[in-house]
Write a protein that holds these residues in place. Structure first.
Motif, PDB file in Angstrom:
ATOM      1  N   THR A 158      21.761  48.395  27.850  1.00  0.00           N
ATOM      2  CA  THR A 158      22.927  49.228  28.161  1.00  0.00           C
ATOM      3  C   THR A 158      23.756  49.573  26.927  1.00  0.00           C
ATOM      4  N   MET A 159      24.003  48.551  26.090  1.00  0.00           N
ATOM      5  CA  MET A 159      24.881  48.782  24.944  1.00  0.00           C
ATOM      6  C   MET A 159      24.224  49.673  23.881  1.00  0.00           C
ATOM      7  N   TYR A 160      22.937  49.947  24.031  1.00  0.00           N
ATOM      8  CA  TYR A 160      22.226  50.767  23.046  1.00  0.00           C
ATOM      9  C   TYR A 160      21.892  52.157  23.570  1.00  0.00           C
ATOM     10  N   LEU A 183      25.954  56.802  26.802  1.00  0.00           N
ATOM     11  CA  LEU A 183      27.095  56.018  27.306  1.00  0.00           C
ATOM     12  C   LEU A 183      28.325  56.892  27.517  1.00  0.00           C
ATOM     13  N   ALA A 192      31.773  53.503  31.747  1.00  0.00           N
ATOM     14  CA  ALA A 192      31.096  52.323  31.208  1.00  0.00           C
ATOM     15  C   ALA A 192      30.371  51.589  32.330  1.00  0.00           C
ATOM     16  N   ARG A 193      29.126  51.181  32.036  1.00  0.00           N
ATOM     17  CA  ARG A 193      28.300  50.562  33.076  1.00  0.00           C
ATOM     18  C   ARG A 193      28.368  49.047  32.988  1.00  0.00           C
ATOM     19  N   ALA A 194      28.082  48.412  34.095  1.00  0.00           N
ATOM     20  CA  ALA A 194      27.939  46.957  34.094  1.00  0.00           C
ATOM     21  C   ALA A 194      26.684  46.599  33.306  1.00  0.00           C
ATOM     22  N   LEU A 195      26.712  45.479  32.633  1.00  0.00           N
ATOM     23  CA  LEU A 195      25.577  45.084  31.819  1.00  0.00           C
ATOM     24  C   LEU A 195      24.562  44.312  32.643  1.00  0.00           C
ATOM     25  N   GLY A 196      23.299  44.465  32.267  1.00  0.00           N
ATOM     26  CA  GLY A 196      22.256  43.640  32.874  1.00  0.00           C
ATOM     27  C   GLY A 196      22.115  42.352  32.092  1.00  0.00           C
ATOM     28  N   ARG A 197      21.196  41.520  32.532  1.00  0.00           N
ATOM     29  CA  ARG A 197      21.031  40.218  31.897  1.00  0.00           C
ATOM     30  C   ARG A 197      20.073  40.316  30.715  1.00  0.00           C
ATOM     31  N   THR A 198      20.471  39.731  29.589  1.00  0.00           N
ATOM     32  CA  THR A 198      19.554  39.593  28.474  1.00  0.00           C
ATOM     33  C   THR A 198      19.209  38.131  28.351  1.00  0.00           C
ATOM     34  N   ASP A 199      17.912  37.852  28.252  1.00  0.00           N
ATOM     35  CA  ASP A 199      17.469  36.470  28.221  1.00  0.00           C
ATOM     36  C   ASP A 199      16.259  36.419  27.296  1.00  0.00           C
ATOM     37  N   ASP A 252      17.912  44.385  16.382  1.00  0.00           N
ATOM     38  CA  ASP A 252      19.053  43.499  16.140  1.00  0.00           C
ATOM     39  C   ASP A 252      18.724  42.050  16.471  1.00  0.00           C
ATOM     40  N   LEU A 253      17.614  41.836  17.167  1.00  0.00           N
ATOM     41  CA  LEU A 253      17.290  40.477  17.606  1.00  0.00           C
ATOM     42  C   LEU A 253      16.307  39.783  16.677  1.00  0.00           C
TER      43      LEU A 253
END
Lengths: 309, 228
Positions: free
Chosen positions: B89-91, B95, B100-107, B140-141
């Motif tokens: 979402t943040m990328y 946007l 602004a959207r709710a974020l999903g889960r990053t794991d 970024d990861l």
């Protein structure tokens, strides 16, 4: 344009959206590249008329982690010292194209006034003795993180409620989120309007402590006190300070919170402040995540997803 | 609401049978299961045993698909495969077109992604912009050795030079149509539905034309179209 001026403007779903967003953004702090491109090209102005280290750096870090350009503007060393009014300063920032203005001011309602003058989103970072919404949000976040819930959580807010913007924001937000708040303070430090607040009031800390899941200690704001609210600091500390003996009265899983800055030996003893059940530094870390969430939800989309219109 | 404004030309001639105005299942549970099993084997083949493979699903429906692929690979090789989720979402590059959207889960799995073959998993490949965002997020990861892409459905209409390495089904569509993926984990049933545009999930083009106002339902009814 929408703003975050008071926690009273947040509905239950909005508040939970902020906390959930903050939980996801907290992961950024653990990565090697602590940066997201989301607010690239947006400008956030930190407009601070009162001294602050924690809140200002926290907002600055939050904005920078979202790639926004940050301008820090403090009253000292600026045109404000030469006599410029809040409105003229606001219009100057407006002319420079600020998308978001984070404001701290000594006068209650300053953020609200500012919101009427600028096009950007205004985030209240503390206005007088009125509100400090992001502090309440990070407190709620920390409570949820440590206890796993907010609904039905029993929270005691202890100390100088009269001068505390943190207390008011917390009472309003925690009520929205379903927690039960009890204010504990000497009668002289309870606001007259407290009857309209959605909370209980007690003058006896020892009685409230065993029934609390969270105990939030407030600093006695001597700088805002122009009369005697209690006889001596020592007497205040004896009756309303959280020391080792009182700490022992608390439930085994109950946590101790403090919005900082702490005055050790006054409202909280050093031993309690350094206990693993004290969340003071955790609150600071969570503050960055929560402020990132607020900035993202206000500035990230075509229109803000939270706050007052 | 987000009706497509008179795009009568229909540039890519949608398949027949969509005139009824309702959703039609093009893939059902068993076909989806078979497609995933095939993809799992293809991943094993292409990566020579999937020893350094990490599966990352793109929320919301890529994440359960990645878990299903991991289960299948584990069943075949009797070895666990790191599997996680990557929210993009943040990328996103759109946007500023919607609130602004709710974020999903990053794991991200414990091992991280440095030096690994990351297989991104998503339900529908459309414009390619989601995958572009995912590549930025990966950047970024860490630094994967290679990045591959697995999708359940490729519906065409790419807007970026991106292609999938593993495809469950190629589904020729018109821009006026919507493709919705429903999964047991998120929607209670497995299906790929094809229907006319205008549902809660609306193609990017229609979204843009209607000044960035998403349908009120968001993605609540098993729509995937944010993965445009």
């Amino acid at each position: 344009m929408r703003h975050l001026l008071s926690t009273a403007d947040l509905g239950h779903d909005e508040a939970v959206l902020i906390l959930d967003t903050a939980r996801e953004l907290a992961q950024i702090g653990e990565r090697s590249v602590k940066k997201l491109p989301t607010l690239r090209g947006r400008t956030v102005v930190n407009l601070f008329y009162e001294d602050s280290t924690r809140t200002r750096t926290s907002f600055e870090l939050a904005a920078k982690r979202l790639s926004a350009d940050v301008i820090n503007f403090s009253a000292k060393g600026s045109s404000v010292a030469k006599g410029e009014s809040l409105k003229d300063t606001a219009l100057t920032l407006q002319a420079m194209g600020a998308d978001g203005v984070v404001v701290r001011h000594g006068a209650s309602g300053a953020a609200h006034r500012l919101a009427g003058w600028v096009d950007g989103s205004v985030v209240n970072a503390g206005d007088g003795t009125h509100e400090h919404p992001t502090q309440a949000l990070l407190d709620a976040y920390t409570m949820r993180e440590r206890t796993g819930r907010l609904a039905g959580l029993r929270v005691a807010i202890v100390g100088d409620v009269l001068h505390s913007r943190v207390a008011r924001s917390n009472v309003l937000l925690l009520h929205t989120l379903g927690a039960e708040v009890t204010l504990v303070a000497p009668p002289t430090l309870v606001p007259v309007s407290v009857g309209t607040w959605p909370c209980q009031v007690s003058y006896d800390l020892d009685e409230v402590l065993p029934k609390s899941d969270v105990v939030m200690m407030l600093r006695v704001q001597a700088e805002r006190m122009n009369e005697a609210f209690f006889p001596t600091a020592r007497e205040y500390s004896r009756r309303y300070g959280l020391d080792r003996d009182r700490f022992a009265l608390m439930g085994e899983d109950a946590i101790v919170m403090h919005p900082g800055p702490m005055v050790r030996g006054m409202e909280i003893s050093a031993e309690v402040a350094d206990s693993p059940r004290a969340t003071v530094t955790r609150q600071v870390a969570n503050g960055v995540s929560v402020r990132m969430a607020v900035l993202y939800l206000l500035l990230g989309g075509s229109e803000p997803a939270i706050g007052q219109r | 609401m987000c009706a497509q404004n008179g795009a009568e030309g229909d540039p890519s001639a949608g398949p027949p049978g969509t005139g009824a105005g309702e959703l039609r299942a093009v893939l059902e549970g068993p076909e989806i299961r078979r497609a995933l099993t095939r993809i799992a084997h293809e991943v094993l083949e292409r990566t020579k045993g999937a020893e350094d493979v990490t599966l990352l699903g793109i929320p919301s429906r890529g994440a359960p698909l990645a878990r299903r692929l991991a289960e299948r690979i584990e069943r075949v090789e009797s070895r666990t495969v790191p599997c996680g989720a990557l929210d993009i979402t943040m990328y996103r590059d759109d946007l500023h077109l919607a609130p602004a959207r709710a974020l999903g889960r990053t794991d991200i799995p414990q091992e991280g992604i440095d030096g690994r073959v990351v297989v991104l998993v998503d339900d529908v490949l459309f414009s390619g912009r989601t995958v572009r965002a995912a590549l930025d997020a990966l950047n970024d990861l860490g630094r994967p050795r290679a990045v591959q892409l697995a999708v359940l459905v490729d519906r065409g209409h790419r807007e970026l030079p991106i292609r999938a390495d593993y495809v469950g089904k190629n589904l020729p569509t018109s821009l006026r149509e919507t493709v919705r993926v429903q999964l047991e984990e998120t929607d209670g049933r497995d299906a790929v539905l094809l229907g006319p545009a205008g549902g809660p999930g609306t193609p990017a083009e229609a979204l843009r034309r209607s000044a960035g106002r998403p349908g009120p339902g968001g993605e609540s009814t098993g729509s995937e179209e944010e993965n445009r």
